[in-house]
Write a protein that holds these residues in place. Sequence first.
Motif, mmCIF file in Angstrom:
data_model
loop_
_atom_site.group_PDB
_atom_site.id
_atom_site.type_symbol
_atom_site.label_atom_id
_atom_site.label_comp_id
_atom_site.label_asym_id
_atom_site.label_seq_id
_atom_site.Cartn_x
_atom_site.Cartn_y
_atom_site.Cartn_z
ATOM 1 N N GLU A 149 37.210 33.767 45.466
ATOM 2 C CA GLU A 149 37.538 33.512 44.066
ATOM 3 C C GLU A 149 38.302 32.210 43.862
ATOM 4 O O GLU A 149 38.460 31.769 42.736
ATOM 5 C CB GLU A 149 38.351 34.682 43.496
ATOM 6 N N HIS A 150 38.752 31.604 44.958
ATOM 7 C CA HIS A 150 39.404 30.310 44.782
ATOM 8 C C HIS A 150 38.375 29.238 44.439
ATOM 9 O O HIS A 150 38.727 28.182 43.926
ATOM 10 C CB HIS A 150 40.189 29.908 46.039
ATOM 11 N N PRO A 152 35.184 29.598 42.365
ATOM 12 C CA PRO A 152 34.184 30.329 41.603
ATOM 13 C C PRO A 152 32.899 29.529 41.496
ATOM 14 O O PRO A 152 32.944 28.292 41.418
ATOM 15 C CB PRO A 152 34.820 30.513 40.223
ATOM 16 N N GLN A 153 31.801 30.226 41.489
ATOM 17 C CA GLN A 153 30.457 29.634 41.413
ATOM 18 C C GLN A 153 30.092 28.868 42.683
ATOM 19 O O GLN A 153 29.065 28.221 42.738
ATOM 20 C CB GLN A 153 30.276 28.707 40.187
ATOM 21 N N HIS A 157 31.064 32.694 46.657
ATOM 22 C CA HIS A 157 31.310 33.483 45.454
ATOM 23 C C HIS A 157 29.997 33.993 44.870
ATOM 24 O O HIS A 157 29.893 35.151 44.467
ATOM 25 C CB HIS A 157 32.038 32.610 44.422
ATOM 26 N N TYR A 164 31.326 41.818 43.063
ATOM 27 C CA TYR A 164 32.076 41.751 41.809
ATOM 28 C C TYR A 164 31.457 42.659 40.752
ATOM 29 O O TYR A 164 32.151 43.115 39.854
ATOM 30 C CB TYR A 164 32.142 40.314 41.292
ATOM 31 N N SER A 168 35.916 46.526 40.739
ATOM 32 C CA SER A 168 36.857 45.693 39.996
ATOM 33 C C SER A 168 37.661 44.895 41.016
ATOM 34 O O SER A 168 37.768 45.278 42.179
ATOM 35 C CB SER A 168 37.787 46.557 39.149
ATOM 36 N N ASN A 169 38.204 43.805 40.546
ATOM 37 C CA ASN A 169 38.979 42.929 41.411
ATOM 38 C C ASN A 169 40.151 43.664 42.050
ATOM 39 O O ASN A 169 40.364 43.608 43.266
ATOM 40 C CB ASN A 169 39.481 41.787 40.532
ATOM 41 N N GLN A 170 40.902 44.409 41.227
ATOM 42 C CA GLN A 170 42.056 45.140 41.745
ATOM 43 C C GLN A 170 41.611 46.304 42.635
ATOM 44 O O GLN A 170 42.313 46.674 43.576
ATOM 45 C CB GLN A 170 42.921 45.664 40.584
ATOM 46 N N ARG A 173 41.190 44.925 45.971
ATOM 47 C CA ARG A 173 42.506 44.707 46.575
ATOM 48 C C ARG A 173 43.052 46.005 47.150
ATOM 49 O O ARG A 173 43.540 46.051 48.265
ATOM 50 C CB ARG A 173 43.489 44.194 45.534
ATOM 51 N N LEU A 174 42.957 47.065 46.353
ATOM 52 C CA LEU A 174 43.479 48.355 46.789
ATOM 53 C C LEU A 174 42.744 48.822 48.042
ATOM 54 O O LEU A 174 43.361 49.254 49.015
ATOM 55 C CB LEU A 174 43.325 49.388 45.662
ATOM 56 N N HIS A 177 43.650 46.786 51.066
ATOM 57 C CA HIS A 177 45.005 47.104 51.520
ATOM 58 C C HIS A 177 45.031 48.466 52.205
ATOM 59 O O HIS A 177 45.561 48.622 53.305
ATOM 60 C CB HIS A 177 45.936 47.111 50.299
ATOM 61 N N ARG B 247 40.314 30.266 38.195
ATOM 62 C CA ARG B 247 41.256 31.367 38.242
ATOM 63 C C ARG B 247 42.640 30.887 37.810
ATOM 64 O O ARG B 247 43.047 29.771 38.140
ATOM 65 C CB ARG B 247 41.297 31.887 39.678
ATOM 66 N N ASP B 250 44.960 29.602 40.485
ATOM 67 C CA ASP B 250 44.665 28.299 41.094
ATOM 68 C C ASP B 250 45.083 27.127 40.208
ATOM 69 O O ASP B 250 45.022 25.973 40.647
ATOM 70 C CB ASP B 250 43.178 28.204 41.435
ATOM 71 N N PHE B 289 40.344 35.119 35.487
ATOM 72 C CA PHE B 289 39.713 33.833 35.221
ATOM 73 C C PHE B 289 39.908 33.468 33.755
ATOM 74 O O PHE B 289 39.438 34.181 32.865
ATOM 75 C CB PHE B 289 38.215 33.905 35.545
ATOM 76 N N THR B 322 41.891 48.789 34.969
ATOM 77 C CA THR B 322 41.891 48.293 36.345
ATOM 78 C C THR B 322 43.115 47.450 36.689
ATOM 79 O O THR B 322 43.463 47.341 37.850
ATOM 80 C CB THR B 322 40.623 47.463 36.634
ATOM 81 N N LEU B 330 49.436 46.397 43.121
ATOM 82 C CA LEU B 330 48.222 47.165 43.380
ATOM 83 C C LEU B 330 48.133 48.360 42.440
ATOM 84 O O LEU B 330 49.150 48.881 41.996
ATOM 85 C CB LEU B 330 48.231 47.677 44.822
ATOM 86 N N PRO B 331 46.898 48.793 42.148
ATOM 87 C CA PRO B 331 46.737 50.019 41.373
ATOM 88 C C PRO B 331 47.245 51.207 42.197
ATOM 89 O O PRO B 331 47.353 51.106 43.421
ATOM 90 C CB PRO B 331 45.224 50.144 41.181
#
Lengths: 221, 379
Positions: A149-150, A152-153, A157, A164, A168-170, A173-174, A177, B247, B250, B289, B322, B330-331
């Motif tokens: 995502e640093h 994009p396009q 990505h 994507y 979801s983005n989060q 992440r979850l 992790h 983003r 960034d 974004f 989300t 984090l969620p």
Amino acid sequence: MSESCKFKRYIWELPVRWCHWINVLSIALLAVTGFLIGNPYSFGKSASDFTMGWIRFIHFTAAYAFTVSLASRVIWSFIGNRYAQWREFLPFLYVKGREKMIRMLRYYMLLDKEVPETVGHNPLATTAYLVLFFLYITMVLTGFSLYAEHAPQGIMHKSLGFMYSMFSNQGMRLFHHFSMYLIFGFIVNHIYSAWLMDIKEHGSEISSMFSGYKFTVKREE
Amino acid sequence: MAKLDTGKISNVSKQGVENRDCSIGEILRQRGVSRRDFMKFCSVMTAAMSLPATFAPKVAQALDKVKRPTLVWLELQSCTGDTEALLRSANPTVGEIVLEILSVDYHETIMAAAGHQAEAALDKVIVEEKGKYICVVEGSVSMKNGGIYASTGGKSHLDRVRQVCGGALATIAVGTCASYGGIGAAAPNPTGAAGVREAVPGATIINLPGCPVNADNLTATIVHYLVFSKLPALDSYGRPLFAYGKRIHDNCERRPHFDAGQYVEQWGDDRHRRGFCLYKMGCKGPATFHNCPTQRYNEKTSWPIGAGHPCAGCSEPNFWDTMSPMYKRLPNVPGFGIEATADKVGVALVAGAAAAFAVHGTLNAIRKDKEPSDKGKEE
Ligand code: SF4
């Protein structure tokens, strides 16, 4: 104590051992740096420090090493010896594999006293490795999706576009992790099983990952 | 913020119809907008479209000649925040130019006409300008049970958007609600709220999410169409790349603190006062974004992170669901109660596994097993 001789067998070829230890090293690095990315400690004393920058750099470098190691191991599963073959990781597809798996399971559940000897992988372990492998793949995919995502396009990505649209983005992440803990759980199991088999089988289970050699009663399976 | 310019607003519906045949340049001159202000506006738009500054004269040239497209603005399930964002511009001149460029023929909140008269204006646009007008939608569309939960002028919002957006040259969904359903669509979503893209599949839709939309991005989208005669390039969520192609993390002004390892640990602590990175306070900039860091809000006055609040991720799909909890990285882990973080569940899991193996190991260590060689025979 038995007095029978054991056969010295070359089981783990060099690429297999390399992949194993690169995985160990990269996972250790990834876990430590990953934890610091998720819950950063304020190391920075001045705004011109670059501590998070370096931590992320190590994380991404280790991620590439890990991914290359993973891909090499997949390729090796088609060219390596029978113990490295991809079939080893699908033991439940074969009658013999299923039988051995049940014997192994009974032994682990303290129902049997007879230690089942395995020359290469034991089928219970390879099944766990298969699950682990998919965990690794999702780790790599979520990791690179977040990383891409640093830019994009960009190529990365764009080619991860399906990720994507699915998560979801989060959510990624979850998962990224939380999966670290699943891998930790595996590591606890893995080290314990290696220790257990080492003291029970007397086949040099642990040192075989360094030397490649195991000592077995059976000649061939 | 400047007071709402009421004169400006009551003119909205009248102007749209009166000056249809004049070019934007002519209208601006009639309205007494100075060349200097116009050029200033053009450079702001050029920057908003992520074009090099040398494009500003070209933008001005094109805007001078081009005619205004008809625009209708539908207000659905929303808080009117996007309308507010558009109207309450701190710089009245730029605000005026925006309204001059947008020939707003119908806007439920600000038009002078009311009742049947207003509906007639809309019907006229739909029939006479079919395929030529631009529709702006603010707010989410209620889809459940045939859209019975929301209506305007006796017509359900669902029917309304299908009719109006279906016949438009393009629809611009402003704000997160119109783009993805927004807060209306947050779980449990009782009205079946959805974005316009979902409600009118197949229509040409540009999403300009954000809570509220950045008025500069809306104007820039329309200016882009006027200058280049085509819609801007979009990303996979239908957002123009010029505004949503980078983003927040960034381009963030606090990024050096992030890289350095300097984080706000508590609201109002010394680090917060010194403008450190808000990552640990739950900043969703790394997941969002939008061009907030460069474009900012209210005539570039400020933006959430600039004001010391972490990014909430308002321009991402389903952000209410989300991106929460807002002040955590984090969620929460689903299915483990409300406060179960990934770390708590994970540590419990690993500890559980370790304990189980410790017991297993102890049992095995005292147990006398038959080792393979004891059997003394080959299988
Ligand atoms: S404040 Fe948010 S967007 Fe800015 S650098 Fe920190 S984490 Fe990134």
